[in-house]
Write a protein that holds these residues in place. Structure first.
Motif, PDB file in Angstrom:
ATOM      1  N   ALA A 266       0.825  -1.208   0.000  1.00 21.46           N
ATOM      2  CA  ALA A 266       0.000   0.000   0.000  1.00 21.46           C
ATOM      3  C   ALA A 266       0.860   1.260   0.000  1.00 21.46           C
ATOM      4  CB  ALA A 266      -0.915  -0.012   1.230  1.00 21.46           C
ATOM      5  N   GLN A 267       1.935   1.254   0.797  1.00 21.13           N
ATOM      6  CA  GLN A 267       2.826   2.409   0.835  1.00 21.13           C
ATOM      7  C   GLN A 267       3.492   2.630  -0.520  1.00 21.13           C
ATOM      8  OE1 GLN A 267       3.307   4.788   2.716  1.00 21.13           O
ATOM      9  NE2 GLN A 267       5.327   5.642   2.253  1.00 21.13           N
ATOM     10  N   LEU A 268       3.889   1.554  -1.183  1.00 23.65           N
ATOM     11  CA  LEU A 268       4.490   1.672  -2.505  1.00 23.65           C
ATOM     12  C   LEU A 268       3.518   2.320  -3.479  1.00 23.65           C
ATOM     13  CD1 LEU A 268       6.780   1.077  -4.503  1.00 23.65           C
ATOM     14  CD2 LEU A 268       5.781  -1.191  -4.858  1.00 23.65           C
ATOM     15  N   MET A 269       2.255   1.914  -3.421  1.00 28.08           N
ATOM     16  CA  MET A 269       1.240   2.482  -4.304  1.00 28.08           C
ATOM     17  C   MET A 269       1.105   3.986  -4.102  1.00 28.08           C
ATOM     18  SD  MET A 269      -2.837   1.576  -4.434  1.00 28.08           S
ATOM     19  CE  MET A 269      -3.126   2.418  -2.873  1.00 28.08           C
ATOM     20  N   VAL A 270       1.065   4.424  -2.837  1.00 28.05           N
ATOM     21  CA  VAL A 270       0.899   5.849  -2.547  1.00 28.05           C
ATOM     22  C   VAL A 270       2.122   6.651  -2.980  1.00 28.05           C
ATOM     23  CG1 VAL A 270       0.654   7.539  -0.688  1.00 28.05           C
ATOM     24  CG2 VAL A 270      -0.730   5.476  -0.667  1.00 28.05           C
ATOM     25  N   VAL A 271       3.321   6.116  -2.684  1.00 26.30           N
ATOM     26  CA  VAL A 271       4.544   6.864  -2.993  1.00 26.30           C
ATOM     27  C   VAL A 271       4.793   6.950  -4.487  1.00 26.30           C
ATOM     28  CG1 VAL A 271       7.041   6.884  -2.716  1.00 26.30           C
ATOM     29  CG2 VAL A 271       5.607   6.328  -0.774  1.00 26.30           C
ATOM     30  N   LEU A 272       4.627   5.836  -5.199  1.00 29.66           N
ATOM     31  CA  LEU A 272       4.909   5.886  -6.635  1.00 29.66           C
ATOM     32  C   LEU A 272       3.870   6.720  -7.381  1.00 29.66           C
ATOM     33  CD1 LEU A 272       2.942   3.813  -8.493  1.00 29.66           C
ATOM     34  CD2 LEU A 272       4.356   2.085  -7.411  1.00 29.66           C
ATOM     35  N   ASP A 273       2.671   6.857  -6.792  1.00 26.07           N
ATOM     36  CA  ASP A 273       1.641   7.661  -7.446  1.00 26.07           C
ATOM     37  C   ASP A 273       2.039   9.135  -7.512  1.00 26.07           C
ATOM     38  OD1 ASP A 273      -1.192   7.222  -8.500  1.00 26.07           O
ATOM     39  OD2 ASP A 273      -1.432   9.034  -7.297  1.00 26.07           O
TER      40      ASP A 273
ATOM     41  N   GLY B 143      11.273   1.890   5.059  1.00 25.02           N
ATOM     42  CA  GLY B 143      12.052   3.065   4.701  1.00 25.02           C
ATOM     43  C   GLY B 143      12.563   3.001   3.272  1.00 25.02           C
ATOM     44  N   ALA B 144      12.973   1.819   2.840  1.00 22.24           N
ATOM     45  CA  ALA B 144      13.447   1.661   1.464  1.00 22.24           C
ATOM     46  C   ALA B 144      12.330   1.955   0.473  1.00 22.24           C
ATOM     47  CB  ALA B 144      13.973   0.243   1.255  1.00 22.24           C
ATOM     48  N   ILE B 145      11.122   1.498   0.797  1.00 27.51           N
ATOM     49  CA  ILE B 145       9.980   1.747  -0.089  1.00 27.51           C
ATOM     50  C   ILE B 145       9.606   3.222  -0.089  1.00 27.51           C
ATOM     51  CG2 ILE B 145       7.504   1.310  -0.373  1.00 27.51           C
ATOM     52  CD1 ILE B 145       8.061  -1.539   0.623  1.00 27.51           C
TER      53      ILE B 145
ATOM     54  N   ILE C 161      17.636   3.716  -6.427  1.00 28.46           N
ATOM     55  CA  ILE C 161      16.767   2.740  -5.771  1.00 28.46           C
ATOM     56  C   ILE C 161      17.614   1.676  -5.075  1.00 28.46           C
ATOM     57  CG2 ILE C 161      14.979   1.005  -6.128  1.00 28.46           C
ATOM     58  CD1 ILE C 161      14.057   2.591  -8.554  1.00 28.46           C
ATOM     59  N   PHE C 162      18.631   1.183  -5.767  1.00 27.76           N
ATOM     60  CA  PHE C 162      19.520   0.178  -5.190  1.00 27.76           C
ATOM     61  C   PHE C 162      20.190   0.719  -3.931  1.00 27.76           C
ATOM     62  CE2 PHE C 162      23.838  -1.604  -4.849  1.00 27.76           C
ATOM     63  CZ  PHE C 162      23.526  -2.949  -4.674  1.00 27.76           C
TER      64      PHE C 162
ATOM     65  N   ILE D 154      17.723   0.851  -1.017  1.00 21.96           N
ATOM     66  CA  ILE D 154      17.433  -0.466  -0.444  1.00 21.96           C
ATOM     67  C   ILE D 154      18.582  -0.926   0.438  1.00 21.96           C
ATOM     68  CG2 ILE D 154      17.098  -2.907  -1.011  1.00 21.96           C
ATOM     69  CD1 ILE D 154      15.580  -1.954  -3.526  1.00 21.96           C
ATOM     70  N   VAL D 155      19.801  -0.772  -0.055  1.00 16.72           N
ATOM     71  CA  VAL D 155      20.969  -1.183   0.732  1.00 16.72           C
ATOM     72  C   VAL D 155      21.094  -0.331   1.992  1.00 16.72           C
ATOM     73  CG1 VAL D 155      23.486  -1.324   0.753  1.00 16.72           C
ATOM     74  CG2 VAL D 155      22.214  -2.088  -1.252  1.00 16.72           C
ATOM     75  N   GLY D 156      20.924   0.985   1.846  1.00 14.14           N
ATOM     76  CA  GLY D 156      21.047   1.876   2.991  1.00 14.14           C
ATOM     77  C   GLY D 156      20.020   1.579   4.075  1.00 14.14           C
ATOM     78  N   SER D 157      18.782   1.295   3.647  1.00 12.55           N
ATOM     79  CA  SER D 157      17.709   1.048   4.623  1.00 12.55           C
ATOM     80  C   SER D 157      17.779  -0.340   5.232  1.00 12.55           C
ATOM     81  CB  SER D 157      16.344   1.231   3.953  1.00 12.55           C
ATOM     82  OG  SER D 157      16.102   2.578   3.654  1.00 12.55           O
TER      83      SER D 157
END
Length: 510
Positions: free
Chosen positions: A25-32, A148-150, A317-318, A321-324
């Motif tokens: 759900a968070q991915l959907m909101v952020v990418l929107d 956090g990564a998302i 993005i990579f 993901i690694v940082g988070s």
């Protein structure tokens, strides 16, 4: 604290499955927030949206989402987080279907506003669900590392997905793609998520607070949006800023006096939370500016297609993901959050500093890719503890509105970043053309001049972004003083004999 004062909060055995649906759900909101930007030119042509009105495709969403976040956070505390989460998902899917089926600009603007309304319900509910479901320090670190990564990289994912859908399918799919996301997340949430008992805020809704905060935030977001298109001295821009200051000041005064405030001032005045909200909001200013400038640079100056532009953001993005999930998650239970956040923001500033060297013939592999990796690693490392500490010391009954404050700081930061940095870039571009126009006597020379002027504008604005990230690092180092989050599981503050007990045992969320 007596043993009987704390309700039993046994970990939900399905909490990791629940994280999948919350993250979806968070991915959907952020990418929107970015996916529609890629599709906007095509949608504008198809629906006959005028040049002057096209900004409302973005602005309608931003105003509704930013203006109603605090209200949405309190609704989650009042109605229940799971119920609000599912309602937000269903409403967001319906609004997305309306946007994808739009036959004119009015229908499109209405759909975007509805997306913002339901997003303002969905986002705080998702964050506060994590806060109350993951209470053990190491598990919490892993959960918020993923989240956090998302939250950090979702915008770049939106650029990739938006480019692919627009180029190979149709702009309408940038809306329709939300529907399966929402259906899967809502069904999963309904059957899997078990919200812990207790911690719900059943106090009456603060109507004056809702009205003042909503109008004040709408005026603030619209002021920055207006500044981008009409200038900082525009009468309506100035009016919006003045109105925002008056309304938000009245909101603070009201919250200090009413018995059941929408936003208890105790949520804001704790030093660590204040540092999180401020440093995160400033960092988002830089991130939004970067997405804007790199997108235009890659497409207009380098000639990348929408899909190629989206994939060009993969290093960031990579890095996120690694940082988070690797750096932040592994170290959060061992070192103080400021020792992750301040260096993270400084590493991001160093990556941003590399981008001040952009030119029309800059190598992607030689400069842009390593800069993005540094930005992603830095932001991912900093965002992870920021997400996790956003409700540090807040009782579960306030988790929704405290989570909403993080979303609000990000939304306002995004509006400021887009308007402020774009205005700086435009001014520098104009000045460069005026200084060099005499030497551009042929069409080819004029084309090169336009490209150089555009890049010069971007680098001027990026210098500001570097400075803002350095300020974020300083704020994180100075204001955030809490220790490593390796204590006992968080307890509900409800029923505690000592009101300070809830502060001594941390509860966390985005």
């Amino acid at each position: 604290m007596s043993q009987s004062a704390v309700p039993s909060l046994a970990p939900d055995p399905k909490r990791w499955k629940a994280l999948v649906f919350i993250a979806l759900a968070q991915l959907m909101v952020v990418l929107d927030a970015t996916i529609v930007n890629i599709a906007l030119p095509s949608a504008q042509d198809d629906l006959g949206i005028s040049e002057g009105n096209k900004q409302w495709v973005i602005t309608a969403y931003a105003l509704a989402f930013g203006g109603l976040l605090l209200f949405g956070g309190r609704i989650a505390d009042l109605w229940g987080r799971k119920r609000t989460f599912v309602l937000g998902l269903v409403g967001f899917a319906a609004a997305s279907a309306l946007g994808g089926a739009a036959t004119g600009q009015a229908m499109m603007f209405g759909a975007r506003a509805l997306q913002g309304v339901f997003g303002a319900l969905l986002a705080p509910a998702a964050l506060s669900l994590l806060a109350v479901m993951f209470t053990e320090a190491k598990e919490r670190a892993k959960a918020f590392g993923i989240y956090g990564a998302i939250a950090g990289g979702g915008g770049a994912v939106g650029l990739i997905l938006g480019g692919f859908l627009t180029e190979y399918l149709d702009w309408r799919w940038t809306f329709f793609v939300n529907i399966p996301f929402a259906i899967v997340a809502a069904a999963g949430a309904y059957f899997v998520i078990r919200e812990p008992a207790g911690g719900r805020n059943r106090s009456p809704l603060d109507i004056p607070g809702v009205v003042l905060s909503t109008l004040g935030l709408v005026a603030l977001v619209y002021g920055f949006t207006r500044a981008e298109s009409d200038g900082w001295s525009d009468a309506m821009t100035v009016t919006m800023f003045v109105s925002s200051v008056v309304l938000l000041a009245a909101f603070v005064v009201t919250e200090a006096k009413v018995r059941h405030p929408l936003l208890p001032l105790r949520v804001l005045t704790e030093r660590n939370r204040g540092g999180i909200y401020l440093s995160l909001g400033l960092a988002v200013i830089s991130m939004f500016g970067l997405f804007l400038f790199l997108t235009y640079y890659l497409q207009i100056v380098k000639g990348y297609s929408p899909v190629k532009t989206g994939f060009a953001f993969l290093p960031m993005i990579f890095g996120m993901i690694v940082g988070s999930t690797q750096i932040g998650t592994r170290l959060m239970t061992r070192v103080a959050p400021r020792l992750l956040m301040a260096p993270g923001f400084l590493l991001a500033a160093l990556g941003m500093l590399l981008l001040t060297q952009l030119d029309i013939d800059t190598s992607y592999a030689g400069l842009i890719m390593p800069a993005q990796l540094m930005l992603g690693l830095g932001m991912g490392t900093a965002f992870m503890p920021a997400m996790s500490l956003a409700t540090h010391g807040v009782e579960p009954r306030d988790a929704g509105v405290a989570s909403a404050m993080v979303n609000t700081s990000q939304q306002v930061g995004g509006a400021i970043g887009t308007a402020l940095l774009n205005t700086i870039a435009a001014s520098a571009t104009t000045a460069y053309i005026e200084d060099h126009v005499a030497g551009a006597t042929t069409p080819a020379a004029q084309k090169v001049l336009a490209a150089k002027a555009m890049v010069n504008g971007y680098t001027h604005a990026i210098w500001w972004a570097v400075g803002i990230l350095v300020v974020s690092a300083v704020i994180a180092a100075v204001l955030i003083t809490t220790d490593a989050q390796n204590g006992a599981p968080a307890a509900s503050g409800e029923g505690a004999e000592d009101p300070d007990d809830a502060v001594k045992i941390p509860v966390v969320a985005h």
